[in-house]
Design a protein around this motif. Structure first.
Motif, PDB file in Angstrom:
ATOM      1  N   GLU A 125      46.353  34.196  24.093  1.00  0.00           N
ATOM      2  CA  GLU A 125      46.022  33.095  25.003  1.00  0.00           C
ATOM      3  C   GLU A 125      44.950  33.594  25.961  1.00  0.00           C
ATOM      4  OE1 GLU A 125      48.494  30.123  28.028  1.00  0.00           O
ATOM      5  OE2 GLU A 125      49.355  32.028  27.417  1.00  0.00           O
ATOM      6  N   ALA A 126      43.811  32.908  26.011  1.00  0.00           N
ATOM      7  CA  ALA A 126      42.692  33.340  26.842  1.00  0.00           C
ATOM      8  C   ALA A 126      42.481  32.401  28.025  1.00  0.00           C
ATOM      9  CB  ALA A 126      41.410  33.391  26.016  1.00  0.00           C
ATOM     10  N   PHE A 127      42.232  32.990  29.183  1.00  0.00           N
ATOM     11  CA  PHE A 127      41.874  32.320  30.436  1.00  0.00           C
ATOM     12  C   PHE A 127      43.009  31.821  31.311  1.00  0.00           C
ATOM     13  CE2 PHE A 127      37.831  31.753  28.077  1.00  0.00           C
ATOM     14  CZ  PHE A 127      37.043  32.523  28.906  1.00  0.00           C
ATOM     15  N   ASP A 138      45.229  43.929  30.812  1.00  0.00           N
ATOM     16  CA  ASP A 138      44.949  44.012  32.247  1.00  0.00           C
ATOM     17  C   ASP A 138      43.480  44.315  32.548  1.00  0.00           C
ATOM     18  OD1 ASP A 138      45.582  43.783  34.875  1.00  0.00           O
ATOM     19  OD2 ASP A 138      46.509  45.761  35.069  1.00  0.00           O
ATOM     20  N   VAL A 139      42.608  43.455  32.036  1.00  0.00           N
ATOM     21  CA  VAL A 139      41.173  43.513  32.304  1.00  0.00           C
ATOM     22  C   VAL A 139      40.725  42.086  32.611  1.00  0.00           C
ATOM     23  CG1 VAL A 139      38.884  44.065  31.400  1.00  0.00           C
ATOM     24  CG2 VAL A 139      40.877  45.440  30.698  1.00  0.00           C
ATOM     25  N   PRO A 140      40.312  41.780  33.830  1.00  0.00           N
ATOM     26  CA  PRO A 140      39.898  40.405  34.143  1.00  0.00           C
ATOM     27  C   PRO A 140      38.711  39.975  33.277  1.00  0.00           C
ATOM     28  CG  PRO A 140      40.160  41.702  36.148  1.00  0.00           C
ATOM     29  CD  PRO A 140      40.219  42.669  35.011  1.00  0.00           C
ATOM     30  N   ILE A 141      38.809  38.789  32.702  1.00  0.00           N
ATOM     31  CA  ILE A 141      37.692  38.274  31.904  1.00  0.00           C
ATOM     32  C   ILE A 141      36.942  37.170  32.651  1.00  0.00           C
ATOM     33  CG2 ILE A 141      38.589  38.928  29.650  1.00  0.00           C
ATOM     34  CD1 ILE A 141      39.668  36.105  29.321  1.00  0.00           C
ATOM     35  N   GLU A 142      37.475  36.723  33.786  1.00  0.00           N
ATOM     36  CA  GLU A 142      36.767  35.757  34.623  1.00  0.00           C
ATOM     37  C   GLU A 142      37.359  35.812  36.025  1.00  0.00           C
ATOM     38  OE1 GLU A 142      35.323  31.429  33.635  1.00  0.00           O
ATOM     39  OE2 GLU A 142      37.296  31.283  34.542  1.00  0.00           O
ATOM     40  N   ILE A 195      40.754  34.142  42.353  1.00  0.00           N
ATOM     41  CA  ILE A 195      41.772  34.336  41.327  1.00  0.00           C
ATOM     42  C   ILE A 195      41.109  34.840  40.051  1.00  0.00           C
ATOM     43  CG2 ILE A 195      43.489  32.731  42.220  1.00  0.00           C
ATOM     44  CD1 ILE A 195      42.362  30.562  40.493  1.00  0.00           C
ATOM     45  N   LYS A 196      41.856  35.575  39.261  1.00  0.00           N
ATOM     46  CA  LYS A 196      41.338  36.200  38.053  1.00  0.00           C
ATOM     47  C   LYS A 196      42.075  35.666  36.828  1.00  0.00           C
ATOM     48  CE  LYS A 196      40.517  40.493  40.619  1.00  0.00           C
ATOM     49  NZ  LYS A 196      40.873  41.932  40.729  1.00  0.00           N
ATOM     50  N   SER A 197      41.352  35.576  35.727  1.00  0.00           N
ATOM     51  CA  SER A 197      41.990  35.170  34.476  1.00  0.00           C
ATOM     52  C   SER A 197      41.977  36.333  33.498  1.00  0.00           C
ATOM     53  CB  SER A 197      41.307  33.944  33.872  1.00  0.00           C
ATOM     54  OG  SER A 197      40.028  34.259  33.394  1.00  0.00           O
ATOM     55  N   TYR A 198      42.919  36.290  32.572  1.00  0.00           N
ATOM     56  CA  TYR A 198      43.161  37.403  31.666  1.00  0.00           C
ATOM     57  C   TYR A 198      43.368  36.908  30.232  1.00  0.00           C
ATOM     58  CZ  TYR A 198      43.859  40.224  35.851  1.00  0.00           C
ATOM     59  OH  TYR A 198      43.678  40.878  37.039  1.00  0.00           O
ATOM     60  N   PHE A 199      43.513  37.868  29.354  1.00  0.00           N
ATOM     61  CA  PHE A 199      43.885  37.602  27.970  1.00  0.00           C
ATOM     62  C   PHE A 199      45.294  38.125  27.760  1.00  0.00           C
ATOM     63  CE2 PHE A 199      43.756  39.127  23.412  1.00  0.00           C
ATOM     64  CZ  PHE A 199      43.842  37.852  22.855  1.00  0.00           C
ATOM     65  N   TYR A 200      46.124  37.306  27.120  1.00  0.00           N
ATOM     66  CA  TYR A 200      47.504  37.694  26.816  1.00  0.00           C
ATOM     67  C   TYR A 200      47.684  37.740  25.308  1.00  0.00           C
ATOM     68  CZ  TYR A 200      48.972  36.996  31.671  1.00  0.00           C
ATOM     69  OH  TYR A 200      49.118  37.095  33.031  1.00  0.00           O
ATOM     70  N   LEU A 201      48.281  38.820  24.833  1.00  0.00           N
ATOM     71  CA  LEU A 201      48.628  38.955  23.424  1.00  0.00           C
ATOM     72  C   LEU A 201      50.090  38.599  23.207  1.00  0.00           C
ATOM     73  CD1 LEU A 201      47.077  42.317  22.122  1.00  0.00           C
ATOM     74  CD2 LEU A 201      46.698  40.044  21.150  1.00  0.00           C
ATOM     75  N   SER A 202      50.383  37.999  22.068  1.00  0.00           N
ATOM     76  CA  SER A 202      51.774  37.840  21.677  1.00  0.00           C
ATOM     77  C   SER A 202      52.415  39.217  21.539  1.00  0.00           C
ATOM     78  CB  SER A 202      51.859  37.093  20.343  1.00  0.00           C
ATOM     79  OG  SER A 202      53.169  37.177  19.812  1.00  0.00           O
ATOM     80  N   ASP A 203      53.677  39.301  21.896  1.00  0.00           N
ATOM     81  CA  ASP A 203      54.397  40.570  21.853  1.00  0.00           C
ATOM     82  C   ASP A 203      54.423  41.174  20.447  1.00  0.00           C
ATOM     83  OD1 ASP A 203      56.034  42.455  23.473  1.00  0.00           O
ATOM     84  OD2 ASP A 203      57.592  41.915  22.028  1.00  0.00           O
ATOM     85  N   GLN A 207      42.961  46.719  25.045  1.00  0.00           N
ATOM     86  CA  GLN A 207      42.639  46.796  26.467  1.00  0.00           C
ATOM     87  C   GLN A 207      41.507  47.791  26.724  1.00  0.00           C
ATOM     88  OE1 GLN A 207      45.800  46.414  29.356  1.00  0.00           O
ATOM     89  NE2 GLN A 207      45.085  48.222  30.467  1.00  0.00           N
ATOM     90  N   GLN A 208      41.526  48.914  26.036  1.00  0.00           N
ATOM     91  CA  GLN A 208      40.468  49.909  26.184  1.00  0.00           C
ATOM     92  C   GLN A 208      39.119  49.340  25.755  1.00  0.00           C
ATOM     93  OE1 GLN A 208      41.869  53.205  23.838  1.00  0.00           O
ATOM     94  NE2 GLN A 208      43.378  53.857  25.351  1.00  0.00           N
ATOM     95  N   GLU A 209      39.109  48.648  24.628  1.00  0.00           N
ATOM     96  CA  GLU A 209      37.861  48.077  24.125  1.00  0.00           C
ATOM     97  C   GLU A 209      37.348  46.974  25.047  1.00  0.00           C
ATOM     98  OE1 GLU A 209      35.917  48.999  21.738  1.00  0.00           O
ATOM     99  OE2 GLU A 209      37.216  50.594  20.994  1.00  0.00           O
ATOM    100  N   LEU A 210      38.256  46.132  25.541  1.00  0.00           N
ATOM    101  CA  LEU A 210      37.837  45.043  26.411  1.00  0.00           C
ATOM    102  C   LEU A 210      37.276  45.592  27.724  1.00  0.00           C
ATOM    103  CD1 LEU A 210      37.610  42.012  26.845  1.00  0.00           C
ATOM    104  CD2 LEU A 210      39.962  42.023  27.722  1.00  0.00           C
ATOM    105  N   ALA A 211      37.900  46.619  28.266  1.00  0.00           N
ATOM    106  CA  ALA A 211      37.398  47.228  29.502  1.00  0.00           C
ATOM    107  C   ALA A 211      35.996  47.787  29.293  1.00  0.00           C
ATOM    108  CB  ALA A 211      38.351  48.332  29.965  1.00  0.00           C
TER     109      ALA A 211
END
Length: 209
Positions: A55-57, A73-77, A174-182, A192-196
């Protein structure tokens, strides 16, 4: 990987660099993203149930339920929310006094709940940004929160003349993030490393000036 794309900010339809960040980070670890625009409630339920992969944003706001989801845990917006009042109205002298004023917000955008919750005067909800301006003009609400980018993108010249921002700085950012399904926990740290790394290569997209 199927990812729900939300738009919690007002600027629906504007280019979202965060999507480019996500797609590039995924490609770096040989994952192709299928981006699926969905309403917040449905997207959230599908990701929590493992029926979608991410889920993005979604904005990181109080009360967000993230069961069965992993926050990358890397803000995308970032969205800096200013307080907008009618152009002829005096600004509130102290942000702490907002509890004594009635906000108006948009249906379906959860960050407005932060302002509804602090108000002791109730609140109003409408369907479009133009209706928010009209509610201020008619005196049915006292203010609305929005980024300067959203106001510039969505309102016409006449509507912009009817409102003004208060205070010397945004009320909140406020910051938005990306969430992965468990179910994708095994790749969460690598993603997370790549996104950062990808986000670090681009200028900050905040709009608080």
């Amino acid at each position: 990987m199927k990812v729900a794309v939300l738009d919690y900010d007002l600027d629906s339809g504007e280019d979202e660099p965060g999507l480019d960040y996500l797609s590039e980070a995924a490609a770096n670890i040989d994952i192709e993203l299928e981006l699926i625009p969905l309403p917040e409630a449905r997207a959230h339920r599908l990701v929590q149930n493992g029926e979608l992969d991410g889920e993005a944003f979604p904005y990181d706001i109080p009360g967000r339920d993230s069961n069965n989801m992993i926050k990358i845990d890397v803000p995308i917006e970032r969205s800096s929310l200013w307080i907008w009042v009618p152009s002829e109205q005096n600004c509130v002298s102290d942000p702490q006094q907002l509890k004594n004023f009635k906000p108006v917000g948009l249906n379906g955008i959860p960050y407005f709940n932060m302002f509804y919750n602090i108000s002791e005067m109730g609140h109003e909800k409408v369907s479009t940004p133009q209706q928010m301006v009209e509610m201020l003009r008619r005196g049915r609400a006292d203010y609305f929160p929005a980024s300067k980018r959203s106001v510039e993108f969505l309102l016409d010249d006449v509507e912009k003349l009817q409102i003004k921002p208060c205070f010397d700085s945004p009320y909140v950012t406020i910051k938005s993030y990306f969430y992965l399904s468990d179910k994708h926990r095994a790749i969460a740290e690598l993603f997370q490393q790549e996104l950062a790394e990808v986000v670090s290569q681009y200028p900050d997209d905040d709009d608080d000036d």
